[in-house]
Design an enzyme around this catalytic site. Structure first.
Site, PDB file in Angstrom:
ATOM      1  N   GLY A  15      23.218  18.338   6.506  1.00 45.06           N
ATOM      2  CA  GLY A  15      23.915  17.693   5.814  1.00 45.06           C
ATOM      3  C   GLY A  15      24.941  16.619   7.057  1.00 45.06           C
ATOM      4  N   ASP A  51      17.188  28.189   0.100  1.00 43.07           N
ATOM      5  CA  ASP A  51      18.630  28.161  -0.799  1.00 43.07           C
ATOM      6  C   ASP A  51      19.044  29.435   0.276  1.00 43.07           C
ATOM      7  N   PHE A  99      28.017  25.687   6.600  1.00 46.32           N
ATOM      8  CA  PHE A  99      28.139  24.181   6.029  1.00 46.32           C
ATOM      9  C   PHE A  99      27.926  24.333   4.708  1.00 46.32           C
ATOM     10  N   LYS A 145      30.197  19.641  -2.690  1.00 47.33           N
ATOM     11  CA  LYS A 145      31.488  19.206  -2.239  1.00 47.33           C
ATOM     12  C   LYS A 145      32.068  18.157  -2.839  1.00 47.33           C
ATOM     13  N   SER A 188      38.806  23.407   4.420  1.00 53.66           N
ATOM     14  CA  SER A 188      39.262  21.978   4.228  1.00 53.66           C
ATOM     15  C   SER A 188      40.757  21.946   4.244  1.00 53.66           C
ATOM     16  N   TYR A 190      36.587  22.794  -6.423  1.00 53.90           N
ATOM     17  CA  TYR A 190      35.858  22.570  -5.294  1.00 53.90           C
ATOM     18  C   TYR A 190      37.106  22.997  -4.233  1.00 53.90           C
ATOM     19  N   LYS A 233      37.296  26.830  -1.518  1.00 53.46           N
ATOM     20  CA  LYS A 233      37.309  27.022  -0.181  1.00 53.46           C
ATOM     21  C   LYS A 233      38.546  28.167   0.082  1.00 53.46           C
ATOM     22  N   ASN A 275      39.796  14.598   7.308  1.00 60.18           N
ATOM     23  CA  ASN A 275      38.860  13.584   6.865  1.00 60.18           C
ATOM     24  C   ASN A 275      37.834  13.314   7.849  1.00 60.18           C
ATOM     25  N   ASN A 313      32.741   8.257  -3.431  1.00 59.26           N
ATOM     26  CA  ASN A 313      33.923   8.619  -3.841  1.00 59.26           C
ATOM     27  C   ASN A 313      34.947   8.366  -2.418  1.00 59.26           C
ATOM     28  N   ASN A 314      34.437   8.754  -1.181  1.00 59.76           N
ATOM     29  CA  ASN A 314      35.267   8.677  -0.107  1.00 59.76           C
ATOM     30  C   ASN A 314      35.430   7.340   0.476  1.00 59.76           C
ATOM     31  N   LEU A 315      36.632   6.981   1.097  1.00 62.75           N
ATOM     32  CA  LEU A 315      36.996   5.755   1.546  1.00 62.75           C
ATOM     33  C   LEU A 315      36.038   5.038   2.396  1.00 62.75           C
TER      34      LEU A 315
HETATM   35  P1  NAD Z   1      26.863  17.603   3.111  1.00 71.22           P
HETATM   36  O1  NAD Z   1      26.567  17.685   1.406  1.00 71.22           O
HETATM   37  O2  NAD Z   1      26.635  16.299   3.559  1.00 71.22           O
HETATM   38  O3  NAD Z   1      26.370  18.833   3.440  1.00 71.22           O
HETATM   39  C1  NAD Z   1      26.047  19.945   2.665  1.00 71.22           C
HETATM   40  C2  NAD Z   1      24.596  20.614   3.154  1.00 71.22           C
HETATM   41  O4  NAD Z   1      24.258  21.701   2.603  1.00 71.22           O
HETATM   42  C3  NAD Z   1      23.537  19.594   2.608  1.00 71.22           C
HETATM   43  O5  NAD Z   1      22.549  19.298   3.569  1.00 71.22           O
HETATM   44  C4  NAD Z   1      22.901  20.285   1.354  1.00 71.22           C
HETATM   45  O6  NAD Z   1      21.749  20.066   1.110  1.00 71.22           O
HETATM   46  C5  NAD Z   1      23.131  21.684   1.800  1.00 71.22           C
HETATM   47  N1  NAD Z   1      23.260  22.687   0.740  1.00 71.22           N
HETATM   48  C6  NAD Z   1      24.073  22.755  -0.434  1.00 71.22           C
HETATM   49  N2  NAD Z   1      24.158  24.056  -1.061  1.00 71.22           N
HETATM   50  C7  NAD Z   1      22.932  24.874  -0.317  1.00 71.22           C
HETATM   51  C8  NAD Z   1      22.270  26.071  -0.516  1.00 71.22           C
HETATM   52  N3  NAD Z   1      22.833  26.767  -1.218  1.00 71.22           N
HETATM   53  N4  NAD Z   1      21.363  26.427   0.393  1.00 71.22           N
HETATM   54  C9  NAD Z   1      21.059  25.805   1.431  1.00 71.22           C
HETATM   55  N5  NAD Z   1      21.476  24.367   1.619  1.00 71.22           N
HETATM   56  C10 NAD Z   1      22.522  23.992   0.935  1.00 71.22           C
HETATM   57  O7  NAD Z   1      28.497  18.015   3.256  1.00 71.22           O
HETATM   58  P2  NAD Z   1      29.245  17.749   4.453  1.00 71.22           P
HETATM   59  O8  NAD Z   1      30.108  16.712   4.180  1.00 71.22           O
HETATM   60  O9  NAD Z   1      28.568  18.025   5.638  1.00 71.22           O
HETATM   61  O10 NAD Z   1      30.268  19.236   4.381  1.00 71.22           O
HETATM   62  C11 NAD Z   1      29.836  20.489   4.856  1.00 71.22           C
HETATM   63  C12 NAD Z   1      30.745  21.401   4.636  1.00 71.22           C
HETATM   64  O11 NAD Z   1      32.324  21.032   5.018  1.00 71.22           O
HETATM   65  C13 NAD Z   1      30.986  21.904   3.275  1.00 71.22           C
HETATM   66  O12 NAD Z   1      31.055  23.337   3.134  1.00 71.22           O
HETATM   67  C14 NAD Z   1      32.180  21.013   2.884  1.00 71.22           C
HETATM   68  O13 NAD Z   1      32.788  21.464   1.697  1.00 71.22           O
HETATM   69  C15 NAD Z   1      32.940  21.071   4.139  1.00 71.22           C
HETATM   70  N6  NAD Z   1      33.986  20.156   4.007  1.00 71.22           N
HETATM   71  C16 NAD Z   1      33.424  18.651   4.028  1.00 71.22           C
HETATM   72  C17 NAD Z   1      34.540  17.666   4.290  1.00 71.22           C
HETATM   73  C18 NAD Z   1      34.100  16.370   3.959  1.00 71.22           C
HETATM   74  O14 NAD Z   1      35.019  15.515   3.912  1.00 71.22           O
HETATM   75  N7  NAD Z   1      32.990  15.992   4.215  1.00 71.22           N
HETATM   76  C19 NAD Z   1      35.799  18.032   4.116  1.00 71.22           C
HETATM   77  C20 NAD Z   1      36.415  19.592   4.333  1.00 71.22           C
HETATM   78  C21 NAD Z   1      35.229  20.447   4.207  1.00 71.22           C
HETATM   79  C1  UD1 Z   2      38.537  13.607  -0.800  1.00 71.83           C
HETATM   80  C2  UD1 Z   2      38.944  14.878  -1.793  1.00 71.83           C
HETATM   81  C3  UD1 Z   2      38.900  16.299  -1.066  1.00 71.83           C
HETATM   82  C4  UD1 Z   2      37.748  16.270   0.264  1.00 71.83           C
HETATM   83  C5  UD1 Z   2      37.462  14.826   0.640  1.00 71.83           C
HETATM   84  C6  UD1 Z   2      36.378  14.930   1.677  1.00 71.83           C
HETATM   85  C7  UD1 Z   2      39.996  14.210  -3.808  1.00 71.83           C
HETATM   86  C8  UD1 Z   2      41.393  14.037  -4.634  1.00 71.83           C
HETATM   87  N1  UD1 Z   2      40.364  14.850  -2.632  1.00 71.83           N
HETATM   88  O1  UD1 Z   2      39.695  13.833   0.028  1.00 71.83           O
HETATM   89  O2  UD1 Z   2      38.897  17.344  -1.727  1.00 71.83           O
HETATM   90  O3  UD1 Z   2      37.891  17.478   0.873  1.00 71.83           O
HETATM   91  O4  UD1 Z   2      37.355  13.737   0.010  1.00 71.83           O
HETATM   92  O5  UD1 Z   2      35.085  14.952   0.922  1.00 71.83           O
HETATM   93  O6  UD1 Z   2      38.962  13.634  -4.362  1.00 71.83           O
HETATM   94  N2  UD1 Z   2      40.446   5.459  -1.331  1.00 71.83           N
HETATM   95  C9  UD1 Z   2      40.683   4.272  -1.962  1.00 71.83           C
HETATM   96  N3  UD1 Z   2      39.702   3.543  -2.304  1.00 71.83           N
HETATM   97  C10 UD1 Z   2      38.482   4.227  -2.570  1.00 71.83           C
HETATM   98  C11 UD1 Z   2      38.414   5.836  -1.954  1.00 71.83           C
HETATM   99  C12 UD1 Z   2      39.399   6.176  -1.402  1.00 71.83           C
HETATM  100  O7  UD1 Z   2      42.013   3.852  -1.771  1.00 71.83           O
HETATM  101  O8  UD1 Z   2      37.685   3.642  -2.963  1.00 71.83           O
HETATM  102  C13 UD1 Z   2      41.724   6.217  -0.676  1.00 71.83           C
HETATM  103  C14 UD1 Z   2      42.299   7.480  -1.331  1.00 71.83           C
HETATM  104  O9  UD1 Z   2      43.018   7.416  -2.354  1.00 71.83           O
HETATM  105  C15 UD1 Z   2      42.708   8.228  -0.241  1.00 71.83           C
HETATM  106  C16 UD1 Z   2      41.801   7.838   1.121  1.00 71.83           C
HETATM  107  O10 UD1 Z   2      41.462   6.543   0.644  1.00 71.83           O
HETATM  108  O11 UD1 Z   2      44.112   8.041  -0.149  1.00 71.83           O
HETATM  109  C17 UD1 Z   2      40.951   8.872   1.265  1.00 71.83           C
HETATM  110  O12 UD1 Z   2      40.170   9.145   0.517  1.00 71.83           O
HETATM  111  P1  UD1 Z   2      38.767   9.941   0.386  1.00 71.83           P
HETATM  112  O13 UD1 Z   2      37.778   9.566   1.316  1.00 71.83           O
HETATM  113  O14 UD1 Z   2      38.206  10.220  -0.843  1.00 71.83           O
HETATM  114  O15 UD1 Z   2      39.529  11.636   0.909  1.00 71.83           O
HETATM  115  P2  UD1 Z   2      40.601  12.287   0.406  1.00 71.83           P
HETATM  116  O16 UD1 Z   2      41.122  11.758  -0.799  1.00 71.83           O
HETATM  117  O17 UD1 Z   2      41.488  12.444   1.366  1.00 71.83           O
END
Ligand code: NAD
Ligand code: UD1
Length: 339
Positions: free
Chosen positions: A10, A58, A80, A84, A124, A149, A153, A179, A198-200
């Site tokens: 991931g 898995d 990890f 998410k 997180s 979600y 955590k 982030n 979804n993320n910025l």
């Molecule tokens: P990601 O989805 O890119 O990576 C997760 C990986 O786990 C993927 O490759 C997926 O295929 C694998 N996976 C999921 N379920 C599985 C299972 N049951 N068995 C084996 N593999 C499995 O996500 P990421 O952004 O790399 O996040 C990693 C961890 O960090 C997660 O636990 C997530 O909740 C946490 N986290 C992420 C963020 C973020 O913004 N990306 C923020 C806070 C916490």
């Molecule tokens: C989101 C999740 C959070 C998760 C994190 C990482 C929600 C409410 N929160 O956090 O639980 O741990 O992602 O995966 O979904 N923004 C815009 N336009 C966009 C996208 C985002 O303005 O198109 C803004 C958002 O309002 C936020 C900031 O950018 O203020 C960051 O957004 P994002 O990347 O989605 O992260 P979080 O909301 O912090």
């Protein structure tokens, strides 16, 4: 030292595998590719110059987990693997509770059976909800989760706390990520969002690349300096290196049982509008955007107090926001060239 990295294909896992190799560890990946692509392994192997062992499977499968722990002489685990997507977690709660908590339970049970006790858990900053005071320290009260979600955590952390409170010989650190953004500077690995991001940051880079028409800034009437939300954006390689520091720390601990939580952020908050501006400056690409409504569930601002990560882990983020945006943009351009 052989380290099992669940979810190692991931976004954060793949960068951590690279950081582990750089630090002299031997990572072994377990991933079911439910949210990643096998091509990631090619990138990891190219960067590290090694063939990293990877099991496709898995983390909820006890027999598989047990056999990897034994066969690969694993000494520590970074967990990890989880789903998410916040929105999806509200629509399919059981899927999230099953995967995120089921995998953690299986892992702990199998680790206990074979006598492996060092674990790092992906938590997180979402556990803090909408904090009263900033920056948030690890003592900032955890608030009722705003999503399924987020709840996985919080419950995950509680499970770990309880396991250690029972005097089992586990040594566990939960890292509360802020982030994570950016990509490896080689642009051989990076974030691979499915569908509309979804993320910025992925939305920004996809818009700049012409894949999305325009970015919507979710709200400009928050009580912040420019009215848009503030977050603590941390380069994914800094985050990866925090895992290496945490592993090192686990190895040094004298306690028989140990559990603690540590924030992993930069300590600096940036607004959405600052991100838009910085991105345009760095990429020299105009970014079409409009101001839209607030997104439901968003908190106005959060950023980390980083004193504990510095004092306890001996780690601090070293890359700038500019580095993060540059690397995210390089990765996006590489992706565009690929397709
Ligand atoms: P990601 O989805 O890119 O990576 C997760 C990986 O786990 C993927 O490759 C997926 O295929 C694998 N996976 C999921 N379920 C599985 C299972 N049951 N068995 C084996 N593999 C499995 O996500 P990421 O952004 O790399 O996040 C990693 C961890 O960090 C997660 O636990 C997530 O909740 C946490 N986290 C992420 C963020 C973020 O913004 N990306 C923020 C806070 C916490
Ligand atoms: C989101 C999740 C959070 C998760 C994190 C990482 C929600 C409410 N929160 O956090 O639980 O741990 O992602 O995966 O979904 N923004 C815009 N336009 C966009 C996208 C985002 O303005 O198109 C803004 C958002 O309002 C936020 C900031 O950018 O203020 C960051 O957004 P994002 O990347 O989605 O992260 P979080 O909301 O912090």
């Amino acid at each position: 030292m052989n380290i099992l990295v669940t979810g190692g294909a991931g976004f954060i896992g793949s960068h951590t595998v690279v950081a582990l190799v750089e630090a002299g560890y031997q990572p072994v990946i377990l991933d079911n590719f439910s949210n990643s692509e096998k091509s990631v392994l090619v990138g990891i192997n190219q960067i590290t110059g090694r063939t990293i062992p990877c099991y496709e499977g898995d983390c909820n499968e006890a027999t598989l987990v047990r056999s990897i722990l034994e066969k690969e002489s694993i000494q520590g685990v970074i967990h990890f693997a989880a789903y998410k997507a916040v929105g999806e977690s509200m629509e399919q709660p059981l899927k999230y509770y099953r995967n995120n908590l089921g995998s953690l339970l299986v892992l702990l049970e199998e680790m206990e059976k074979v006598g492996i006790h060092q674990l790092i858990f992906s938590s997180s900053c979402t556990v803090y909800g909408e904090p009263e005071h900033l920056p948030v320290t690890e003592q900032t009260p955890v608030q009722k989760a705003m999503s399924v979600y987020g709840n996985t955590k919080q419950i995950g952390e509680e499970i770990l706390r309880d396991v250690v409170a029972a005097q089992t010989p586990f040594k566990i650190i939960a890292l509360r990520y802020f982030n994570p953004v950016g990509a490896h500077p080689s642009a051989l690995i990076g974030e691979l969002p499915r569908g509309v991001p979804n993320n910025l940051i992925p939305f920004v880079t996809q818009t700049a690349a012409g894949i999305r028409k325009e970015l919507t800034v979710f709200g400009s009437d928050y009580a912040t300096a420019d009215g848009s939300c503030i977050r603590d954006y941390i380069h994914v390689m800094d985050l990866a290196e925090a895992h290496v520091a945490a592993l090192h720390k686990l190895g040094q601990l004298q306690e028989r049982s140990f559990y603690d939580e540590v924030n992993v952020g930069t300590g600096v908050g940036n607004s959405v509008l600052e991100i838009v501006e910085s991105f345009q400056e760095i990429s020299k690409v105009p970014l079409p955007y409009k101001i839209g409504d607030r997104r439901s569930g968003d908190i106005p601002q959060i950023y980390a107090d980083v004193q504990k990560s510095e004092a306890f882990l001996g780690w601090k983020a070293s890359r700038s926001l500019k580095d993060s945006l540059q690397d995210a943009w390089r990765w996006q351009q590489k992706l565009a060239a690929r397709s």
